[in-house]
Scaffold this motif. Structure first.
Motif, mmCIF file in Angstrom:
data_model
loop_
_atom_site.group_PDB
_atom_site.id
_atom_site.type_symbol
_atom_site.label_atom_id
_atom_site.label_comp_id
_atom_site.label_asym_id
_atom_site.label_seq_id
_atom_site.Cartn_x
_atom_site.Cartn_y
_atom_site.Cartn_z
ATOM 1 N N LYS A 142 92.390 73.673 22.302
ATOM 2 C CA LYS A 142 92.112 75.004 21.757
ATOM 3 C C LYS A 142 92.245 76.109 22.811
ATOM 4 C CE LYS A 142 89.217 73.413 17.964
ATOM 5 N NZ LYS A 142 87.997 73.625 17.159
ATOM 6 N N ASP A 143 93.061 75.895 23.829
ATOM 7 C CA ASP A 143 93.239 76.913 24.859
ATOM 8 C C ASP A 143 93.867 78.176 24.275
ATOM 9 O OD1 ASP A 143 92.693 74.484 26.135
ATOM 10 O OD2 ASP A 143 93.692 75.130 27.965
ATOM 11 N N TRP A 144 93.568 79.313 24.911
ATOM 12 C CA TRP A 144 94.115 80.586 24.464
ATOM 13 C C TRP A 144 95.306 81.019 25.301
ATOM 14 C CZ3 TRP A 144 89.673 84.540 23.117
ATOM 15 C CH2 TRP A 144 88.927 84.021 22.050
ATOM 16 N N GLU A 145 95.263 80.720 26.605
ATOM 17 C CA GLU A 145 96.274 81.233 27.512
ATOM 18 C C GLU A 145 97.181 80.118 28.004
ATOM 19 O OE1 GLU A 145 93.802 83.071 30.463
ATOM 20 O OE2 GLU A 145 93.938 85.026 29.477
ATOM 21 N N GLU A 146 98.370 80.503 28.452
ATOM 22 C CA GLU A 146 99.350 79.545 28.944
ATOM 23 C C GLU A 146 98.824 78.802 30.160
ATOM 24 O OE1 GLU A 146 103.902 79.518 30.773
ATOM 25 O OE2 GLU A 146 103.045 81.343 29.897
ATOM 26 N N LEU A 147 99.101 77.504 30.212
ATOM 27 C CA LEU A 147 98.768 76.712 31.377
ATOM 28 C C LEU A 147 99.863 76.925 32.409
ATOM 29 C CD1 LEU A 147 97.343 75.280 28.877
ATOM 30 C CD2 LEU A 147 97.206 73.298 30.366
ATOM 31 N N GLU A 148 99.493 77.465 33.561
ATOM 32 C CA GLU A 148 100.486 77.895 34.530
ATOM 33 C C GLU A 148 100.760 76.812 35.573
ATOM 34 O OE1 GLU A 148 99.012 81.496 36.138
ATOM 35 O OE2 GLU A 148 99.268 82.652 34.284
ATOM 36 N N ASN A 152 107.600 76.843 37.128
ATOM 37 C CA ASN A 152 107.985 76.214 35.856
ATOM 38 C C ASN A 152 108.753 74.905 36.052
ATOM 39 O OD1 ASN A 152 106.825 78.071 34.095
ATOM 40 N ND2 ASN A 152 108.607 79.414 34.172
ATOM 41 N N ALA A 153 108.478 74.230 37.147
ATOM 42 C CA ALA A 153 109.202 72.989 37.441
ATOM 43 C C ALA A 153 108.817 71.861 36.492
ATOM 44 C CB ALA A 153 108.919 72.561 38.886
ATOM 45 N N HIS A 154 107.755 72.065 35.721
ATOM 46 C CA HIS A 154 107.266 71.026 34.814
ATOM 47 C C HIS A 154 107.970 71.041 33.455
ATOM 48 C CE1 HIS A 154 105.334 74.778 33.945
ATOM 49 N NE2 HIS A 154 104.962 74.333 32.767
ATOM 50 N N VAL A 155 108.690 72.109 33.152
ATOM 51 C CA VAL A 155 109.315 72.269 31.835
ATOM 52 C C VAL A 155 110.410 71.224 31.636
ATOM 53 C CG1 VAL A 155 110.706 73.806 30.400
ATOM 54 C CG2 VAL A 155 108.778 74.718 31.709
ATOM 55 N N LEU A 175 100.073 76.886 23.302
ATOM 56 C CA LEU A 175 100.799 75.871 22.540
ATOM 57 C C LEU A 175 102.259 75.821 22.965
ATOM 58 C CD1 LEU A 175 100.741 73.796 20.241
ATOM 59 C CD2 LEU A 175 101.229 75.668 18.643
ATOM 60 N N ALA A 176 102.868 76.968 23.171
ATOM 61 C CA ALA A 176 104.263 77.015 23.596
ATOM 62 C C ALA A 176 104.448 76.330 24.940
ATOM 63 C CB ALA A 176 104.740 78.465 23.674
ATOM 64 N N ALA A 177 103.506 76.517 25.844
ATOM 65 C CA ALA A 177 103.611 75.884 27.157
ATOM 66 C C ALA A 177 103.619 74.369 27.026
ATOM 67 C CB ALA A 177 102.456 76.339 28.049
ATOM 68 N N VAL A 178 102.669 73.834 26.264
ATOM 69 C CA VAL A 178 102.566 72.381 26.114
ATOM 70 C C VAL A 178 103.812 71.810 25.434
ATOM 71 C CG1 VAL A 178 101.294 70.536 24.949
ATOM 72 C CG2 VAL A 178 100.061 72.343 26.148
ATOM 73 N N THR A 217 106.870 78.512 19.072
ATOM 74 C CA THR A 217 106.410 77.582 20.118
ATOM 75 C C THR A 217 107.244 76.310 20.150
ATOM 76 O OG1 THR A 217 104.799 76.355 18.751
ATOM 77 C CG2 THR A 217 104.055 78.425 19.773
ATOM 78 N N LEU A 218 107.887 75.986 19.035
ATOM 79 C CA LEU A 218 108.598 74.726 18.890
ATOM 80 C C LEU A 218 110.079 74.819 19.263
ATOM 81 C CD1 LEU A 218 107.886 71.870 17.983
ATOM 82 C CD2 LEU A 218 108.393 72.532 15.631
#
Length: 406
Positions: A142-148, A152-155, A175-178, A217-218
């Motif tokens: 239920k996070d609100w903000e992007e996980l930084e 962006n090497a994790h994408v 959600l978009a980040a995950v 997000t998808l």
């Protein structure tokens, strides 16, 4: 007589794998709109499956068994959502194992993990990069903000292919980040808690949940996603969502769509549905979760006696989704027999003659199940819920609906 420890390792593994498979025979296939409640019940009400406890006990009997069976023990991880006051938190126990036995992360293939206080997605996120973890279920993200992450090497680097987000209230950025982490997501089960979006920071405006925001997000997965299940927890109040319908036309790899009617048609109704569905769709399942708002059966003289979206699908199949071959509808509605002044029993609805004929001509099998129940906790207590979820995640049989009609 030779003992169990005297047997070759290959034979011992065969025996253990057989016993593991036999320990959950009582699982049943369940319809997709039960998935969310089944996961919630499992996470809150159940300890490890009995087969895991048995395997752990056997593993502790000798060093040989420990080295031999550890890969099986850690292959499928389940962490419950809470613990009793006098026990260690299950999530802490997993963290201890990962810190003290780093090789464990190489053994995990599937995991069901809670994401609740004091745990956060930052704690859970490491699992996305375990080298062999392909199947991940996360409860209460239920996070609100992007996980930084730096640069962006994790994408597009995670090997996770099957992701389930249960009771997910994460806002669009988080959600978009995950959803950007997996390199090629194949299936997604998104169980959205829409009401979580109604909260806001101080004087910032509320960002209401919409299908459009979810589809944004998808986007990183639109070329690989093959199956999408889109659901929500059962309604507790009215007005949660009746906005524009979902638009999935760009998802060229999507073959299976299991979705609540409110997301499929929204306030747009069935008009335009053919231009919103993916072009290579093969299987469509629809659940009417809010029949106070929209019913499948209608009683208007100038309309067919059922939701028009079926007619539109049959009519437009050849042009818009030529591979569509099966449509299944679930609703809790019953047919009312005015002549006998009574409701008819639940079960498979007999299609009107014209619709049945046109469906055959179009090559679409249509099944409409009436009188379907919301998640029936009592009947499933007789079965292995873990096993039921396991066998229902990758397959679905409409014949299982008869479980609640008998």
């Amino acid at each position: 007589m030779a003992g169990l420890l005297d047997l070759p390792s290959e034979v011992i593994l065969i025996i253990v794998e057989y016993l593991q498979s036999q320990s959950h025979d009582k699982g049943v296939l369940i319809p997709f709109y039960w998935f969310g409640d089944a996961y919630r019940e499992t996470v809150f009400e159940h300890d490890q499956p009995p087969k895991v406890k048995d395997l752990h006990s056997l593993l502790l009997t000798s060093r040989q068994f420990k080295s031999l069976l550890q890969p099986i023990l850690y292959r499928d991880i389940f962490i419950r959502n809470y613990t009793r006051w006098n026990e260690k938190r299950p999530f802490d126990q997993l963290q201890w194992s990962l810190e003290n036995i780093p090789s464990v992360q190489n053994l995990i293939v599937t995991a069901m993990i809670p994401c609740v206080e004091p745990s956060t997605m930052y704690d859970v996120s490491d699992l996305f990069w375990f080298p062999n973890l392909k199947d991940l279920t996360i409860h209460h993200f239920k996070d609100w903000e992007e996980l930084e992450f730096e640069d962006n090497a994790h994408v597009a680097t995670s090997v996770v292919e099957h992701l389930r987000l249960i009771s997910c209230g994460a806002h669009e950025e988080a959600l978009a980040a995950v959803l950007s982490w997996p390199k090629a997501l194949k299936t997604l089960f998104y169980d959205v808690e829409q009401g979580e979006w109604d909260a806001h920071y101080e004087d910032q405006p509320v960002k209401e949940w919409t299908c459009e925001a979810f589809v944004r997000t998808l986007q990183p997965q639109k070329e690989t996603l093959e199956e999408l299940v889109m659901a929500r927890p059962r309604l507790e109040h009215e007005g949660l969502y009746n906005g524009p319908a979902i638009q999935l036309r760009d998802f060229s790899a999507l073959k299976v769509l299991r979705i609540y009617h409110i997301f499929l048609c929204g306030w747009d109704g069935p008009d335009g549905i053919s231009t919103r569905l993916p072009p290579n769709l093969e299987v469509l399942e629809v659940w009417y979760d809010d029949t106070q708002l929209k019913k499948f059966l209608v009683e208007q003289h100038d309309e067919p006696p059922y939701d028009r979206f079926l007619e539109i699908l049959v009519r437009d199949k050849k042009i818009h989704f030529p591979k569509l071959h099966k449509v299944t509808v679930f609703t809790d509605e019953h047919i009312y027999d005015r002549e006998n002044d009574e409701e008819l029993g639940a079960g498979l609805w007999e299609l009107p003659t014209t619709l049945a004929h046109d469906a055959v001509e179009a090559g679409i099998e249509i099944n409409v199940w009436l009188g379907c129940e919301h998640y029936p906790y009592q009947p499933l207590q007789e079965f292995d819920v873990f096993r039921s979820l396991e066998i229902s995640q990758t397959s679905h049989a409409t014949s299982t609906v008869m479980l609640r009609h008998k």
